[in-house]
Motif scaffolding. Structure first.
Motif, PDB file in Angstrom:
ATOM      1  N   UNK A 178      -5.319  48.392  27.937  1.00  0.00           N
ATOM      2  CA  UNK A 178      -4.183  49.298  27.926  1.00  0.00           C
ATOM      3  C   UNK A 178      -4.629  50.748  28.139  1.00  0.00           C
ATOM      4  N   UNK A 179      -5.818  51.089  27.650  1.00  0.00           N
ATOM      5  CA  UNK A 179      -6.328  52.442  27.854  1.00  0.00           C
ATOM      6  C   UNK A 179      -6.585  52.716  29.338  1.00  0.00           C
ATOM      7  N   UNK A 180      -7.096  51.729  30.049  1.00  0.00           N
ATOM      8  CA  UNK A 180      -7.325  51.906  31.485  1.00  0.00           C
ATOM      9  C   UNK A 180      -6.000  52.085  32.230  1.00  0.00           C
ATOM     10  N   UNK A 181      -4.983  51.311  31.841  1.00  0.00           N
ATOM     11  CA  UNK A 181      -3.660  51.503  32.455  1.00  0.00           C
ATOM     12  C   UNK A 181      -3.112  52.898  32.161  1.00  0.00           C
ATOM     13  N   UNK A 244       3.118  49.799  26.388  1.00  0.00           N
ATOM     14  CA  UNK A 244       3.714  50.244  27.646  1.00  0.00           C
ATOM     15  C   UNK A 244       4.356  51.622  27.515  1.00  0.00           C
ATOM     16  N   UNK A 245       4.909  51.920  26.340  1.00  0.00           N
ATOM     17  CA  UNK A 245       5.518  53.238  26.119  1.00  0.00           C
ATOM     18  C   UNK A 245       4.477  54.348  26.206  1.00  0.00           C
ATOM     19  N   UNK A 246       3.223  54.046  25.864  1.00  0.00           N
ATOM     20  CA  UNK A 246       2.147  55.026  26.018  1.00  0.00           C
ATOM     21  C   UNK A 246       1.740  55.128  27.486  1.00  0.00           C
ATOM     22  N   UNK A 247       1.717  53.975  28.174  1.00  0.00           N
ATOM     23  CA  UNK A 247       1.320  53.972  29.583  1.00  0.00           C
ATOM     24  C   UNK A 247       2.340  54.696  30.451  1.00  0.00           C
ATOM     25  N   UNK A 248       3.641  54.423  30.223  1.00  0.00           N
ATOM     26  CA  UNK A 248       4.715  55.028  31.025  1.00  0.00           C
ATOM     27  C   UNK A 248       5.752  55.634  30.090  1.00  0.00           C
ATOM     28  N   UNK A 249       5.468  56.806  29.516  1.00  0.00           N
ATOM     29  CA  UNK A 249       6.354  57.381  28.496  1.00  0.00           C
ATOM     30  C   UNK A 249       7.725  57.786  29.016  1.00  0.00           C
TER      31      UNK A 249
END
Length: 338
Positions: A178-181, A244-249
């Motif tokens: 998830x960090x890489x995304x 996902x909320x962190x990846x695409x806020x």
């Protein structure tokens, strides 16, 4: 010498941001109206292939309203949850952004106040403390649950060490994915934030399953314990949404709907598969954990009712065995006839 001075004729600033948060275009507005598109005769020229040659025109009324006219475009413009197509005119409220193509378009008027300066990010020891606490609590909960399940005490230390090693491997890989995304979409890694989300989600699922099992025992609500797999699925869905909320806020509402829809489909699939295989919605026949008798709050079942229900179960089992034997005989007869 002072910094760059804004000219007296500058009325507004237009900025286009791509999906990675990078600046894709900028225009110092010195007159109204202005046009935006891919053609070189526009005031603001953008290179997104999903934009029309002349995509939109922005003007300001004598009352101070900013109005947007959608020009000759098939993709249109989105403002919040509303989509505007060719020929439509709408008011652009201050502080909002337009979605056109794969870009976000923002506008800042000259008379708008400038936001306060943001402090530089510093290393937060408090965040490190919360991360260590979350990791420690998750490990304690996983080890305690495994300890309750293991029966061979001689092999218990080796099994617990293996379990801890597995958790220490799985969680960094999960958080690293998830960090890489997040790095790909936002330019920031935020590895430890994903670690905290993973640990908190694991604790939430374990607490929910334990609480439902305890309530099922206390109040004779067996279904709360029988559908623990659905509780785990819901916990996993919440964890995926938080990641996902962190990846695409900027797309949390759409992400929430998508994750909820996928989780609902999986729940229907699990229940349907169990029904087709076992003629019941749950694969669990009984509660796996028995709590102290003093915790029981439900009234005791009369002996006559217990015997009647046990008799019904016995009859259903006998009928199932009879049907199974009959199916076996039919198969034998069929094999002999061949």
């Amino acid at each position: 010498m002072g910094g760059r001075t804004v000219s007296a004729g500058m009325l507004a600033l237009l900025q286009a941001i791509d999906r990675n948060g990078q600046l894709a275009g900028r225009l110092d507005v010195s007159r109204w109206p202005v046009t935006v598109g891919r053609a070189l005769d526009n005031d603001m020229v953008l290179g997104d292939s999903h934009l029309a040659a002349s995509h939109l025109r922005i003007d300001r009324s004598p009352e101070g309203e900013v109005r947007v006219e959608v020009l000759d475009t098939a993709n249109g413009i989105a403002l919040d949850a509303k989509h505007y197509m060719r020929g439509e005119v709408f008011v652009w409220p201050a502080g909002t952004v337009l979605s056109l193509g794969r870009l976000k378009l923002g506008l800042r008027l000259a008379e708008e106040p400038v936001a306060a300066e943001e402090p530089l990010a510093h290393f937060r020891w408090g965040t490190v403390g919360w991360t260590l606490l979350a990791v420690g609590a998750m490990l304690v909960a996983v080890v305690f649950e495994a300890w309750l399940m293991y029966t061979d005490t001689a092999q218990l230390p080796g099994q617990l060490l293996g379990l801890i090693a597995l958790v220490a491997l799985v969680f960094p890989v999960w958080a690293g994915f998830w960090a890489l995304l997040t790095k790909l979409f936002t330019g920031r890694l935020q590895f430890w934030r994903h670690v905290r989300i993973a640990c908190a989600s694991t604790l939430l699922v374990q607490a929910a399953v334990a609480l439902c099992g305890m309530l099922a025992f206390m109040f004779s609500l067996e279904n709360l314990a029988k559908f623990a797999n659905l509780q785990i699925l819901l916990g996993l869905a919440v964890a995926v949404y938080l990641h996902l909320a962190v990846v695409m806020p900027h797309s949390r509402r759409k992400l929430g709907g998508t994750v909820a829809g996928v989780a609902l489909l999986l729940m229907v699939g699990i229940l349907g598969t169990s029904w087709l295989q076992n003629k019941r919605l749950s694969n669990t026949l009984h509660m796996s954990v028995i709590y102290p008798p003093g915790w029981r709050m439900a009234p005791a079942v009369p002996v006559s009712q217990f015997l009647q229900e046990a008799g019904d179960i016995r009859r259903r089992l006998d009928q199932r065995l009879k049907d199974k034997d009959q199916d076996g005989e039919d198969m034998d007869v069929s094999g002999e006839s061949e």
